[in-house]
Design a protein around this motif. Structure first.
Motif, short mmCIF file in Angstrom:
data_model
loop_
_atom_site.label_atom_id
_atom_site.label_comp_id
_atom_site.label_asym_id
_atom_site.label_seq_id
_atom_site.Cartn_x
_atom_site.Cartn_y
_atom_site.Cartn_z
N ASP A 1 64.64 -13.84 -25.20
CA ASP A 1 65.93 -13.95 -25.90
C ASP A 1 66.21 -15.43 -26.21
OD1 ASP A 1 68.30 -13.05 -27.01
OD2 ASP A 1 69.41 -13.26 -25.14
N SER A 2 65.30 -16.04 -26.96
CA SER A 2 65.43 -17.47 -27.27
C SER A 2 64.69 -17.79 -28.56
CB SER A 2 64.86 -18.33 -26.14
OG SER A 2 63.44 -18.31 -26.17
N ASN A 3 64.86 -19.03 -29.04
CA ASN A 3 64.19 -19.49 -30.26
C ASN A 3 62.82 -20.10 -29.99
OD1 ASN A 3 66.41 -18.69 -31.79
ND2 ASN A 3 67.38 -20.70 -31.68
N TYR A 4 62.33 -19.95 -28.78
CA TYR A 4 61.05 -20.55 -28.39
C TYR A 4 59.95 -19.49 -28.35
CZ TYR A 4 63.20 -24.97 -26.96
OH TYR A 4 63.85 -26.18 -26.95
N TYR A 5 58.72 -19.93 -28.66
CA TYR A 5 57.56 -19.13 -28.33
C TYR A 5 57.33 -19.23 -26.82
CZ TYR A 5 56.14 -18.77 -33.26
OH TYR A 5 56.09 -18.49 -34.60
N LEU A 6 56.79 -18.18 -26.24
CA LEU A 6 56.48 -18.18 -24.82
C LEU A 6 55.01 -17.84 -24.61
CD1 LEU A 6 59.49 -16.24 -23.25
CD2 LEU A 6 59.17 -18.71 -23.36
N ASP B 1 71.62 -5.07 -24.36
CA ASP B 1 71.52 -5.55 -25.75
C ASP B 1 70.11 -5.46 -26.31
OD1 ASP B 1 74.21 -6.23 -25.77
OD2 ASP B 1 73.83 -8.25 -24.98
N PHE B 2 69.14 -5.06 -25.51
CA PHE B 2 67.74 -5.15 -25.93
C PHE B 2 67.09 -3.80 -26.22
CE2 PHE B 2 68.47 -8.57 -22.68
CZ PHE B 2 68.68 -9.59 -23.60
N PHE B 3 67.63 -2.72 -25.65
CA PHE B 3 67.03 -1.40 -25.82
C PHE B 3 68.12 -0.38 -26.14
CE2 PHE B 3 64.51 -3.84 -22.82
CZ PHE B 3 63.23 -3.71 -23.32
N GLU B 4 67.73 0.66 -26.85
CA GLU B 4 68.69 1.71 -27.19
C GLU B 4 69.02 2.56 -25.97
OE1 GLU B 4 67.17 3.99 -30.40
OE2 GLU B 4 67.30 2.36 -31.86
N GLN B 5 68.10 2.65 -25.00
CA GLN B 5 68.33 3.43 -23.80
C GLN B 5 68.63 2.50 -22.62
OE1 GLN B 5 65.52 2.91 -25.50
NE2 GLN B 5 63.72 3.62 -24.39
N PRO B 6 69.25 3.02 -21.58
CA PRO B 6 69.53 2.21 -20.39
C PRO B 6 68.25 1.64 -19.79
CG PRO B 6 70.73 4.30 -20.32
CD PRO B 6 69.75 4.41 -21.45
N ASN C 1 62.82 -14.42 -29.94
CA ASN C 1 63.77 -13.32 -30.12
C ASN C 1 63.07 -11.97 -30.31
OD1 ASN C 1 66.26 -15.00 -30.17
ND2 ASN C 1 65.31 -15.87 -31.99
N THR C 2 62.07 -11.74 -29.49
CA THR C 2 61.38 -10.46 -29.50
C THR C 2 61.11 -10.02 -28.06
OG1 THR C 2 59.19 -11.51 -29.61
CG2 THR C 2 60.23 -10.92 -31.70
N LYS C 3 60.61 -8.82 -27.91
CA LYS C 3 60.21 -8.32 -26.59
C LYS C 3 58.77 -7.86 -26.64
CE LYS C 3 62.55 -3.87 -27.47
NZ LYS C 3 63.51 -4.24 -28.52
N GLU D 1 65.38 -18.12 -36.31
CA GLU D 1 66.10 -18.63 -35.16
C GLU D 1 67.56 -18.19 -35.25
OE1 GLU D 1 65.56 -22.78 -34.60
OE2 GLU D 1 63.44 -22.59 -34.09
N ARG D 2 68.22 -18.15 -34.10
CA ARG D 2 69.62 -17.74 -34.07
C ARG D 2 70.45 -18.81 -33.36
NH1 ARG D 2 70.87 -16.25 -29.05
NH2 ARG D 2 69.19 -15.68 -27.62
N ARG D 3 71.71 -18.80 -33.65
CA ARG D 3 72.62 -19.75 -33.03
C ARG D 3 72.68 -19.51 -31.53
NH1 ARG D 3 76.69 -22.72 -35.26
NH2 ARG D 3 76.49 -21.55 -37.23
N GLY D 4 72.56 -20.57 -30.76
CA GLY D 4 72.58 -20.46 -29.30
C GLY D 4 71.25 -20.12 -28.68
N GLY D 5 70.23 -19.94 -29.50
CA GLY D 5 68.93 -19.53 -28.99
C GLY D 5 68.06 -20.65 -28.47
N ASP D 6 68.54 -21.89 -28.53
CA ASP D 6 67.74 -23.01 -28.03
C ASP D 6 67.84 -23.17 -26.51
OD1 ASP D 6 66.60 -23.64 -30.40
OD2 ASP D 6 67.96 -25.27 -30.89
N LYS D 7 68.67 -22.36 -25.87
CA LYS D 7 68.67 -22.29 -24.42
C LYS D 7 67.80 -21.10 -24.01
CE LYS D 7 73.01 -24.62 -23.36
NZ LYS D 7 74.31 -24.57 -22.61
#
Length: 234
Positions: free
Chosen positions: A126-131, A213-218, A154-156, A93-99
């Motif tokens: 982009d959160s600390n929750y499972y979806l 912030d999620f991918f190396e490419q646009p 926190n995965t895609k 988990e990361r700080r601020g990820g509970d939103k």
């Protein structure tokens, strides 16, 4: 094994001739001096005309040790491939990820050839929750499920690959989600039921695909919910 057979002992030096039996498990072994020794049946083995000195016992034990070592080496060689991986590290988990923040992302496979490239669809958690999610698209009033499953915190998740010939069928989409945590207490999040309306024209414009912030490419990114605020509503 029968009376008269020559036998040798497995666990100690010596042997002799089978003189008789006591029940099913005891054999009477007679040595050269005529002395009969009761032995467990599984402690003796029938042999030919040979002596029973220490050499034979040592050779037999050495052979057994070599066979055991060979079997152990074979087990070590095959063990990694044969044994399934059962350990899975818990997501960090990361700080601020509970939103809760979730995004639909469309990534060109070759941004330098935008007029010819195909695209990939991702759902970014982009959160600390499972979806637990379902992604659907509509043709008129008829809906079709394109993907469903679970995304770790926190995965895609890769959804699908498509070309421009598919843009019309992807224009009207919907994402439904339930957020939760495992093995710990958490704040209950509302069920997400968000429609995503894509603009097909953007897939022809290079500036629509931006650094992120999620991918190396646009990528072309649509926020579904951000900091617990649903961005795309019914």
């Amino acid at each position: 094994m029968k009376i008269g057979d020559q036998v040798r002992f497995l666990s100690e030096v010596g042997g002799g001739r089978v003189a008789g039996f006591q029940g099913k498990n005891i054999v009477l072994v007679e040595d050269e001096d005529g002395f009969q020794m009761p032995m467990l049946v599984n402690e003796v083995v029938v042999v030919g005309d040979e002596d029973y000195d220490t050499k034979h016992v040592v050779e037999a034990k050495a052979s057994s040790v070599k066979a055991a070592l060979h079997a152990h080496d074979e087990d070590e060689e095959t063990e990694p491939a044969d044994r399934p991986i059962t350990f899975r590290a818990k997501p960090e988990e990361r700080r601020g990820g509970d939103k809760l923040s979730v995004y639909m992302a469309f990534v060109p496979m070759d941004v330098k050839e935008l007029s010819q490239t195909r695209f990939e669809t991702y759902l970014v958690n982009d959160s600390n929750y499972y979806l637990r999610y379902v992604y659907m698209t509509a043709e008129g009033n008829a809906w079709q499920v394109r993907a469903e499953g679970e995304i770790e915190p926190n995965t895609k998740e890769f959804i699908e690959e498509f070309g421009r010939e598919n843009l019309n069928e992807l224009e009207h989409g919907c994402v439904q989600m339930i957020a939760y945590k495992r093995d710990k207490h958490f704040l209950l999040k509302p069920v997400v039921n968000a429609q995503v309306r894509m603009d097909p024209v953007k897939f022809y414009k290079l500036h629509a695909f931006r650094e992120n912030d999620f991918f190396e490419q646009p990528a072309l990114i649509y926020p579904v919910i951000e900091n617990d605020v649903q961005k795309i509503k019914l």
